[in-house]
Design an enzyme around this catalytic site. Sequence first.
Site, PDB file in Angstrom:
ATOM      1  N   ASP A  15      15.735 -16.072  38.529  1.00 52.01           N
ATOM      2  CA  ASP A  15      14.436 -16.732  38.689  1.00 52.01           C
ATOM      3  C   ASP A  15      14.570 -18.219  38.986  1.00 52.01           C
ATOM      4  OD1 ASP A  15      13.629 -14.209  37.908  1.00 52.01           O
ATOM      5  OD2 ASP A  15      12.007 -14.946  36.646  1.00 52.01           O
ATOM      6  N   ARG A  94      11.786 -24.648  21.791  1.00 48.42           N
ATOM      7  CA  ARG A  94      11.045 -25.184  22.944  1.00 48.42           C
ATOM      8  C   ARG A  94      10.734 -26.681  22.850  1.00 48.42           C
ATOM      9  NH1 ARG A  94      13.715 -21.527  24.818  1.00 48.42           N
ATOM     10  NH2 ARG A  94      12.729 -19.715  25.756  1.00 48.42           N
ATOM     11  N   ASP A 123       5.971 -19.114  26.467  1.00 45.82           N
ATOM     12  CA  ASP A 123       6.774 -20.287  26.800  1.00 45.82           C
ATOM     13  C   ASP A 123       6.072 -21.234  27.762  1.00 45.82           C
ATOM     14  OD1 ASP A 123       8.897 -19.912  25.131  1.00 45.82           O
ATOM     15  OD2 ASP A 123      10.168 -18.913  26.596  1.00 45.82           O
ATOM     16  N   SER A 179      14.974  -8.130  28.586  1.00 45.67           N
ATOM     17  CA  SER A 179      15.252  -9.561  28.739  1.00 45.67           C
ATOM     18  C   SER A 179      15.628 -10.155  27.386  1.00 45.67           C
ATOM     19  CB  SER A 179      14.036 -10.289  29.319  1.00 45.67           C
ATOM     20  OG  SER A 179      12.960 -10.268  28.410  1.00 45.67           O
TER      21      SER A 179
END
Length: 408
Positions: A15, A94, A123, A179
């Site tokens: 990605d 994050r 996210d 994932s």
Amino acid sequence: MNKPRVVLAYSGGLDTSVILKWLIEKGFDVITYTANVGQDDDFEAVEKKALKCGAIKSYVLDLRREFVEDYIYPSFKAAAIYEDRYMLGTSIARPVIIKHHVEIAQKENAEYIAHGATGKGNDQVRFELGAYALNPKIKIISPWKNAEFLNEFQGRPDMLAYAEKHGIEIKTHAGKAYSEDDNLLHISHESGILEDPNNECPQSVYSKTVSPMDAPDKVTKIALSFKEGIPVKLENLETGYVETDPLEMFIALNKLGAENGIGRLDMVENRFVGIKSRGVYETPGGAILHAAHIDLMGLCEDREVYRLNQKFGVKLADLIYNGFWFSPEFEVLMKSIDACQKNVNGRVVCELYKGNVYPVARSSDTTPYDANIASMDVHGGFDQQDSAGFIKINAVRLIGDYNMKHRK
């Protein structure tokens, strides 16, 4: 004419590699940024790949120590657990990532930052709320919410074809139909074969921890010491190993947890965007830390302070999960947590055995616990005759309720 600059959060995967090339084609000078928060990656290879794909500069920052000291430990100090189960492994990472993302943009005079988070997940919210809190003027490019990008890439085959066209090397992960997000605190597994919550997670999915059934057939005894809710010392009472460095201590906790099958979780949670999702998590060191800390809170905190701490922790977990680490309410709540945790000092001995963390002993110099008052064998310090009046006063409203219900 100078091209506009964008700093792209870059993992080196399909990605973000496609996004990197796509941004270049749209006329940007792209600077990549990769945060090392403990994931199992070849960071030198990631940097080389970014430059090969056309980035004008590549940053790779080792944020592990900052992640542990300024994010993991304060979150666990607050006992912040999302929906009573999830230890926020992805969420806590994050804010430290976006903090440096914004700082690099400022350093490089980049007007834009970009990320590869999808429009369905949490996210995107965490990255963008954090960015705006740290720099309200920043401009964010989020390709998975961009109509032009979505029209061009309607699925993985389109991205693979684009990568092949532009000579972007893509590693395939055979057999991984799901994932993952990996960092020092945890690894998450979701999507693909795990999307049906009625499907049992295959043992092959787990990568950080051994199965509890395969863990050693003996107890590992450790001790964790805390100062105002923060771990300051780890002792392996079986081997004599002692660690006080914050980062090395957490790495050691992860190893102990992984070897003993500790920290596995399979749950369905509520994303901030309103979607339910199934996640499988492995948080070995965090599970040990949480169990020991909660146990010491029971010894050291006043009853009502403990209950306030619980409420604050629930609210903080929501804020962390939803991306509000840099919000004013987060700052206020953390100051309240600091006050609650002032007396959480001491040592907890835990037994680790086949997926379980069992606190067996605890001690503190800042505890309201008084063995003489609590004792069933010692008379004194508490006049038991006073309990009769205490019970009668508390029974007044119950008697009143009974009389009301049975009034003719």
